[in-house]
Design a protein around this motif. Structure first.
Motif, PDB file in Angstrom:
ATOM      1  N   THR A 120     -63.253  54.720 -47.067  1.00 38.57           N
ATOM      2  CA  THR A 120     -62.247  53.652 -47.099  1.00 38.57           C
ATOM      3  C   THR A 120     -60.881  54.274 -47.348  1.00 38.57           C
ATOM      4  OG1 THR A 120     -62.586  53.391 -49.448  1.00 38.57           O
ATOM      5  CG2 THR A 120     -63.829  51.908 -48.004  1.00 38.57           C
ATOM      6  N   TYR A 121     -59.850  53.523 -46.950  1.00 41.30           N
ATOM      7  CA  TYR A 121     -58.501  54.046 -47.117  1.00 41.30           C
ATOM      8  C   TYR A 121     -57.646  53.082 -47.922  1.00 41.30           C
ATOM      9  CZ  TYR A 121     -60.099  56.949 -43.287  1.00 41.30           C
ATOM     10  OH  TYR A 121     -60.820  57.789 -42.501  1.00 41.30           O
ATOM     11  N   ALA A 122     -56.853  53.647 -48.803  1.00 39.10           N
ATOM     12  CA  ALA A 122     -55.877  52.820 -49.517  1.00 39.10           C
ATOM     13  C   ALA A 122     -54.779  52.412 -48.534  1.00 39.10           C
ATOM     14  CB  ALA A 122     -55.278  53.602 -50.674  1.00 39.10           C
ATOM     15  N   ASP A 123     -54.069  51.365 -48.879  1.00 35.20           N
ATOM     16  CA  ASP A 123     -52.988  50.882 -48.019  1.00 35.20           C
ATOM     17  C   ASP A 123     -51.868  51.926 -47.971  1.00 35.20           C
ATOM     18  OD1 ASP A 123     -51.067  49.516 -46.679  1.00 35.20           O
ATOM     19  OD2 ASP A 123     -51.378  47.629 -47.746  1.00 35.20           O
ATOM     20  N   PRO A 124     -51.601  52.503 -46.810  1.00 33.08           N
ATOM     21  CA  PRO A 124     -50.609  53.592 -46.787  1.00 33.08           C
ATOM     22  C   PRO A 124     -49.166  53.091 -46.799  1.00 33.08           C
ATOM     23  CG  PRO A 124     -51.520  53.250 -44.605  1.00 33.08           C
ATOM     24  CD  PRO A 124     -52.239  52.302 -45.508  1.00 33.08           C
ATOM     25  N   LEU A 125     -48.957  51.826 -46.415  1.00 27.45           N
ATOM     26  CA  LEU A 125     -47.575  51.375 -46.227  1.00 27.45           C
ATOM     27  C   LEU A 125     -46.778  51.340 -47.531  1.00 27.45           C
ATOM     28  CD1 LEU A 125     -45.689  50.557 -43.998  1.00 27.45           C
ATOM     29  CD2 LEU A 125     -46.335  48.190 -44.368  1.00 27.45           C
ATOM     30  N   PRO A 126     -47.307  50.706 -48.594  1.00 26.84           N
ATOM     31  CA  PRO A 126     -46.541  50.735 -49.846  1.00 26.84           C
ATOM     32  C   PRO A 126     -46.334  52.154 -50.348  1.00 26.84           C
ATOM     33  CG  PRO A 126     -48.356  49.172 -50.003  1.00 26.84           C
ATOM     34  CD  PRO A 126     -48.526  49.902 -48.720  1.00 26.84           C
ATOM     35  N   GLN A 127     -47.307  53.012 -50.071  1.00 24.34           N
ATOM     36  CA  GLN A 127     -47.149  54.399 -50.520  1.00 24.34           C
ATOM     37  C   GLN A 127     -45.955  55.052 -49.848  1.00 24.34           C
ATOM     38  OE1 GLN A 127     -50.579  56.858 -50.505  1.00 24.34           O
ATOM     39  NE2 GLN A 127     -51.953  55.262 -51.261  1.00 24.34           N
ATOM     40  N   SER A 153     -52.871  42.712 -45.002  1.00 23.38           N
ATOM     41  CA  SER A 153     -51.941  43.815 -44.792  1.00 23.38           C
ATOM     42  C   SER A 153     -51.825  44.131 -43.316  1.00 23.38           C
ATOM     43  CB  SER A 153     -52.423  45.039 -45.558  1.00 23.38           C
ATOM     44  OG  SER A 153     -51.637  46.141 -45.232  1.00 23.38           O
ATOM     45  N   ILE A 154     -50.664  44.679 -42.961  1.00 22.01           N
ATOM     46  CA  ILE A 154     -50.500  45.122 -41.581  1.00 22.01           C
ATOM     47  C   ILE A 154     -50.907  46.589 -41.459  1.00 22.01           C
ATOM     48  CG2 ILE A 154     -48.665  43.501 -41.019  1.00 22.01           C
ATOM     49  CD1 ILE A 154     -46.670  45.794 -41.505  1.00 22.01           C
ATOM     50  N   SER A 155     -51.472  47.143 -42.526  1.00 21.40           N
ATOM     51  CA  SER A 155     -51.733  48.576 -42.550  1.00 21.40           C
ATOM     52  C   SER A 155     -52.836  49.002 -41.606  1.00 21.40           C
ATOM     53  CB  SER A 155     -52.099  49.013 -43.954  1.00 21.40           C
ATOM     54  OG  SER A 155     -51.019  48.764 -44.791  1.00 21.40           O
ATOM     55  N   GLU A 156     -53.709  48.058 -41.232  1.00 18.78           N
ATOM     56  CA  GLU A 156     -54.773  48.412 -40.290  1.00 18.78           C
ATOM     57  C   GLU A 156     -54.193  49.100 -39.063  1.00 18.78           C
ATOM     58  OE1 GLU A 156     -58.083  48.278 -40.434  1.00 18.78           O
ATOM     59  OE2 GLU A 156     -57.632  47.831 -42.550  1.00 18.78           O
ATOM     60  N   PHE A 157     -53.063  48.566 -38.619  1.00 20.11           N
ATOM     61  CA  PHE A 157     -52.407  49.130 -37.431  1.00 20.11           C
ATOM     62  C   PHE A 157     -52.079  50.602 -37.646  1.00 20.11           C
ATOM     63  CE2 PHE A 157     -48.377  50.310 -35.492  1.00 20.11           C
ATOM     64  CZ  PHE A 157     -48.662  50.114 -34.158  1.00 20.11           C
ATOM     65  N   PHE A 158     -51.501  50.894 -38.809  1.00 23.64           N
ATOM     66  CA  PHE A 158     -51.101  52.280 -39.069  1.00 23.64           C
ATOM     67  C   PHE A 158     -52.320  53.186 -39.171  1.00 23.64           C
ATOM     68  CE2 PHE A 158     -47.618  49.760 -41.029  1.00 23.64           C
ATOM     69  CZ  PHE A 158     -46.645  50.101 -40.108  1.00 23.64           C
ATOM     70  N   LEU A 159     -53.355  52.681 -39.830  1.00 26.36           N
ATOM     71  CA  LEU A 159     -54.559  53.500 -40.001  1.00 26.36           C
ATOM     72  C   LEU A 159     -55.198  53.786 -38.643  1.00 26.36           C
ATOM     73  CD1 LEU A 159     -56.028  51.738 -43.159  1.00 26.36           C
ATOM     74  CD2 LEU A 159     -55.207  54.082 -43.023  1.00 26.36           C
ATOM     75  N   GLU A 160     -55.195  52.797 -37.765  1.00 25.79           N
ATOM     76  CA  GLU A 160     -55.836  52.983 -36.460  1.00 25.79           C
ATOM     77  C   GLU A 160     -55.013  53.878 -35.543  1.00 25.79           C
ATOM     78  OE1 GLU A 160     -56.523  49.060 -34.980  1.00 25.79           O
ATOM     79  OE2 GLU A 160     -58.024  48.701 -36.546  1.00 25.79           O
ATOM     80  N   ASN A 161     -53.680  53.752 -35.615  1.00 27.59           N
ATOM     81  CA  ASN A 161     -52.840  54.445 -34.645  1.00 27.59           C
ATOM     82  C   ASN A 161     -52.269  55.758 -35.147  1.00 27.59           C
ATOM     83  OD1 ASN A 161     -52.633  52.651 -32.210  1.00 27.59           O
ATOM     84  ND2 ASN A 161     -52.190  51.212 -33.855  1.00 27.59           N
ATOM     85  N   SER A 162     -52.543  56.073 -36.388  1.00 27.79           N
ATOM     86  CA  SER A 162     -51.943  57.280 -36.945  1.00 27.79           C
ATOM     87  C   SER A 162     -52.344  58.510 -36.150  1.00 27.79           C
ATOM     88  CB  SER A 162     -52.367  57.413 -38.405  1.00 27.79           C
ATOM     89  OG  SER A 162     -51.956  58.640 -38.900  1.00 27.79           O
TER      90      SER A 162
END
Lengths: 930, 118
Positions: free
Chosen positions: B62-69, A713-722
């Motif tokens: 831990t965090y769920a994937d926020p993008l699909p949400q 997933s590319i979500s790591e970026f969002f989690l880190e930069n949020s």
């Protein structure tokens, strides 16, 4: 740069005849001729360069990204064709001046003719494959206009349509072939394509590309089995026939083969297809020509046969054959143009073209007869005329053939046979028309044509003689440079002299002459033999094929497009099965390696409830109210499951949307029938169930397969930069208003548009409003119960407070503009339900349309604000402040954007529901008639 | 758990599609709603399933994937707008055409096969 002007001048010249038509016929002809004459001059000025072996190229960027350049190229082959097109074109202009009657619109005729000339020049000069194809299609279209010039006549229209269909279809094949070649070579540049013959021939797609390109060439050049359109194109005015069927239209296909000769020829496939097609066309044309009673019909089939001869030469495996082909292109253009013109003169002065009636014209027009006889002799291949020379070369080449292995001896024999018929029909053209007794019942008394109508014929016949007697002097350089272009400079020695000694080709010529005369002498027996075969009219066959295709497509169309949305839906779903199901067949293991979550009893209970209520919705779908209630249960469980699987924002959104949706559906159901009639047959129900179950199974399988596989997933970026970048801890909300703010902006725009669309749909809607329920029981008079009124009123401030809280905390905790907007909307809708529209109207004076616009504007302005700081659209800003009492707090520009979202959501939701609700207050129409 | 989730998505899809194939507008709207539930769940599950890990920084380990949400959140709202549009369209259709058949006309004999109807 003068190369650009060669096609450009005639292109501009298309307007000349239209503008000068009123000046008079001779003036119009002269003005029309100016542009081609100038072009011809330009071409001739290039002769020294071309003869010295240069290739002139000019090019201009057009669509460079697609590899499309406006590019022209002049080499020996292009020079030869440009010369023929412009030279014979000019003679045709002069000839047409006298041929066309006063009734015909001369300006229009000349305009079409010049347009066609431009297209032909474009083909021969193009240095880009796609550009070449565009000019190719332009010749199809302009020849359609020319052939159907007398559109009052059925044959004209039908002949033109046939020519357009056949050559147009071939043009499409050609386009496909050219694109394929472009893909193989990696360039659409003709210069590059011609020099990469080895690459093309070695490629796997070569056979496909070759067949496609040859299809284009064969349809255009009337090769068997596509030859049938050419005789029907004879319905055109004779100047058109003389031009199209001698030097231009049909030669375009030959030109194409010669142009791609270096790139495509040299393989077994090329020789087999091209030479066999050519041979078949040669024989068929020569044989059929003898039996045509129409002079133009005879010439048409003779043209087919000569085109076959050139094709056969191009298909032979020797360089000398290619040279002979080019030589025959020149000679055929010259004698065939003059013959068509002579035929036109006869038709013009005698009023008919039927050889059974035309006899003994020698007495009436000896001068024209002499010209026609020389040209026909050239066609027959009589020595001292140009036709003889190339025919001799052709015979010589047929003797060196090995394409057919030990059967190769057939080629010279069949060639001689064709030559025999060629002599016979040429003899018929001369003897039947100018001698052979007296004319029978002619509409006019024939006489010599006007002086200048004969000039073009004189020039061409003069050329026949000059080329025939001094070949090296007249066409030596031209032939050499054209051959060198086709053979890429590798021109073998050849001799253009008239006398090669007493050899086999000469014997073949003599045999052809002798037997030709014998056959012509015994023609009555042959005619009798031929008359046993029923004559098939290609027009009728062609039309019936076209009709058949039209009916077929109509049938297919009617089957697929019968106006039933149900049918379309089913087809879309069947396609889904095909496309989504097919890849699954290759997936060997459904379950992936990811560790799965353990089952809990709560989740099992919830899932059971979900499945049961979904089934209930389906089973009771006829009882609409009940199915709506069970639907809402499904929605609730969906929102609970969002909450369970760590998506609080989704859960809140789903919950509030659920409330709004069910309210809306209930309102809508009020105006719709309460029950669904039982319509579907058991078979259809079973079919639909099957389709639905298969798709459900596919989707479930895909879902399971994905969920059990590890995720990238590319979500790591969002989690880190949020937090550091967007200033919020609720990553979902930060994504919505910051990272992917532009998407959200699009979403609220769509929401607003949908709401406005609905508003327009509701406007002036004719609805029937039932006065009671389906059992006929009247609605209760107390439509706004006291308890609901009181409770909802006191709930309103509380609900607004909650929504404000949800809105403000959205950046850091679950919530945000979407959810807050929906909660506000629900609170207000509750007021509508409890009090009715009439009560709300004076109390809540908001124009929802304006509100939507304002919401979208706020979001847009917030986004555009970042431009002031030289940042991209929707870059967000945030900082921390501290105030006494409140302590430290955060301000982010994203909250303004979220406000825009909030306002849009509230306004759109209310615009939909409030307007629908208003329908209940209008006066009630009468009961629906069942 | 994943199997159960996928099963539910499959069932919702099946029920939704069956209703979408009905001949009257209201069941079709209900079917579309069911189908949109299935689609939203499906899209949501692209971020994989996780429990007790809401994507709020600092709230869990831990965090769920926020993008699909985030995508599904807007999808839910747009889905509502589209459902609303379709249902109003079906009302309008009934008002203008006099029936609520999806084809806009009631076939003469519902027992006829499709071929005969066309």
């Amino acid at each position: 740069m003068s190369l650009f002007w060669i096609p450009l001048l005639p292109a501009l010249g298309v307007l000349a005849p239209l503008l000068s038509a009123k000046l008079g016929r001779t003036q119009c002809a002269f003005i029309t001729a100016a542009a081609p004459a100038l072009s011809l001059l330009l071409v001739l000025l290039m002769a020294p360069a071309v003869f010295s072996g240069e290739t002139l190229i000019v090019s201009m960027n057009w669509v460079p990204a697609l590899g499309m350049n406006l590019s022209f190229r002049m080499d020996g082959l292009a020079f030869l064709f440009a010369l023929l097109i412009l030279g014979i074109g000019l003679l045709i202009i002069l000839y047409a001046r006298y041929y066309l009657s006063a009734k015909d619109s001369m300006g229009k005729f000349y305009a079409y003719l010049i347009l066609f000339m431009t297209a032909m020049l474009g083909i021969v000069l193009s240095n880009n494959l796609i550009q070449l194809w565009m000019f190719w299609e332009l010749t199809s279209i302009s020849s359609f206009l020319l052939i159907s010039f007398w559109h009052g006549k059925t044959e004209g229209r039908k002949g033109a349509r046939m020519a357009l269909t056949v050559t147009g279809a071939g043009g499409l094949a050609l386009l496909a072939g050219l694109i394929l070649i472009g893909k193989i070579v990696g360039s659409y540049d003709l210069e590059v394509v011609i020099s990469s013959g080895d690459l093309i021939r070695a490629h796997g797609a070569y056979p496909v590309a070759l067949v496609l390109i040859l299809l284009g060439a064969f349809t255009k050049s009337a090769q068997f089995p596509f030859h049938f359109w050419l005789p029907h194109a004879m319905a055109a005015p004779t100047p058109v026939s003389a031009y199209l069927h001698s030097a231009t239209m049909v030669k375009a296909g030959i030109f194409l083969m010669a142009r791609f000769y270096p790139a495509l020829s040299g393989t077994e496939l090329w020789f087999i297809i091209v030479s066999m097609t050519g041979l078949a066309t040669l024989l068929l044309g020569a044989y059929t020509a003898l039996f045509k009673h129409d002079i133009k019909g005879l010439l048409a089939y003779s043209t087919i046969s000569h085109l076959g001869l050139i094709t056969l030469l191009l298909g032979m495996d020797t360089q000398l054959a290619a040279i002979a082909a080019i030589f025959h292109i020149i000679n055929h253009a010259i004698f065939k143009a003059s013959l068509f013109m002579a035929a036109g003169i006869i038709d013009h002065e005698a009023g008919t073209r039927d050889m059974r009636r035309l006899n003994g014209l020698w007495k009436f027009m000896p001068y024209t007869a002499t010209l026609a006889m020389v040209a026909a002799a050239s066609m027959a291949g009589v020595p001292l005329l140009n036709g003889f020379l190339s025919k001799e070369m052709f015979f010589a080449e047929t003797l060196h053939q090995h394409t057919l292995g030990s059967l190769s001896w057939m080629i010279p024999v069949l060639a001689t046979l064709a030559a025999i018929f060629s002599v016979a029909y040429s003899l018929r053209f001369i003897h039947d028309v100018f001698f052979n007794g007296e004319p029978i019942d002619l509409p006019k008394t024939p006489h010599e044509p006007p002086r200048y109508m004969k000039v073009p014929v004189e020039i061409l016949v003069g050329l026949c003689l000059l080329v025939g007697i001094f070949p090296g002097l007249i066409v030596g350089k031209l032939l050499f440079s054209a051959s060198s272009a086709v053979l890429l400079g590798d021109v073998p020695d050849y001799s253009l002299s008239i006398w090669h000694g007493f050899n086999l080709p000469l014997t073949m010529s003599i045999v052809a002459m002798l037997f030709g005369i014998i056959i012509y002498h015994n023609r009555r027996k042959l005619f009798k033999f031929q008359s046993q075969f029923p004559e098939t009219d290609a027009k009728i066959v062609f039309e019936s094929i076209i009709q058949c295709m039209v009916r077929g497509t109509q049938k297919i169309n009617a089957y697929f497009e019968n106006g039933s949305l149900q049918r379309y839906m089913l087809m879309v779903l069947l396609l889904v099965i095909v496309f989504a199901g097919h890849p699954l067949l290759d997936l060997l293991q459904t379950e992936g390696t990811r560790t799965q979550l353990p089952l809990t009893s709560l989740s099992i209970i919830m899932a059971t409830l979900l499945v049961l209520s979904a089934f209930a919705t389906v089973i009771w779908h006829r009882q609409r109210y009940i199915s709506l209630l069970t639907l809402s249960v499904v929605g609730l469980i969906v929102s609970v499951s969002f909450s369970y699987f760590s998506a609080p924002d989704l859960a809140l959104t789903q919950l509030s949307v659920e409330v709004v949706t069910i309210t809306l559906l209930m309102l809508a159901l009020f105006f719709l029938p309460q029950q669904t009639p039982k319509e579907s047959s058991p078979g259809r129900v079973a079919r639909d169930l099957g389709v639905a179950a298969i798709i459900g199974g596919i989707i479930g399988t895909i879902n399971y397969a994905i969920m059990t596989r590890p995720q990238l997933s590319i979500s790591e970026f969002f989690l880190e930069n949020s937090k550091p970048g967007g200033g919020g801890t609720n990553v979902v909300n930060v994504i919505l208003v910051d990272f992917r703010g532009f998407d959200t902006f699009g979403e609220i725009l769509v929401l607003g548009i949908a709401a406005l669309g609905i508003f327009k749909l509701i406007n002036r809607m004719k609805v029937f409003m039932p006065s009671g329920d389906s059992k006929g029981i009247n609605w209760t008079k107390d439509s706004h119960p006291m308890i609901l009124r009181t409770v909802s009123q006191s709930l309103l401030p509380l609900a607004l407070l909650v929504s404000a809280y949800i809105f403000l905390r959205g950046h850091n905790m679950p919530g945000g503009g979407f959810i807050a907007g929906l909660i506000t909307a629900v609170a207000i809708i509750l007021q509508y339900i409890a009090h009715g529209v009439d009560w709300i109207k004076p109390r809540l004076k908001i124009n929802y349309q304006w509100a939507i616009a304002i919401g979208v504007l706020i979001a847009a302005i917030t986004g555009a604000g970042s431009w002031l700081f030289d940042r991209p659209f929707l870059t967000s800003w945030f900082d921390y402040f501290s105030l006494p009492l409140l302590g430290e707090f955060e301000l982010a520009s994203a909250i303004a954007f979220d406000l825009g979202v909030y306002i849009t959501v509230v306004a759109a939701t209310l615009l939909i529901l409030a307007n629908l609700g208003k329908l209940t207050t209008s006066h009630r129409p009468k009961m629906e008639d069942k | 758990m994943e199997a159960l989730f996928a099963f539910c998505v499959g069932i919702l899809t099946t029920c939704g599609i069956f209703l979408v194939l009905r001949s009257r507008t209201f069941p079709v709207v209900v079917g579309l709603t069911l189908l949109s539930y299935a689609v939203n769940l499906f899209l949501f599950s692209m971020g994989r399933l996780s429990v007790d890990s809401a994507a709020v920084i600092g709230a869990n380990s831990t965090y769920a994937d926020p993008l699909p949400q985030a995508l599904v959140l807007t999808a839910i709202v747009i889905g509502f707008a589209m459902t609303a549009f379709v249902v109003i369209l079906s009302m309008r259709g009934r008002g203008d055409l006099g029936n609520d058949h999806v084809d806009g006309r009631i076939p003469d004999h519902s027992s006829l096969t499709d071929k005969e109807k066309s």
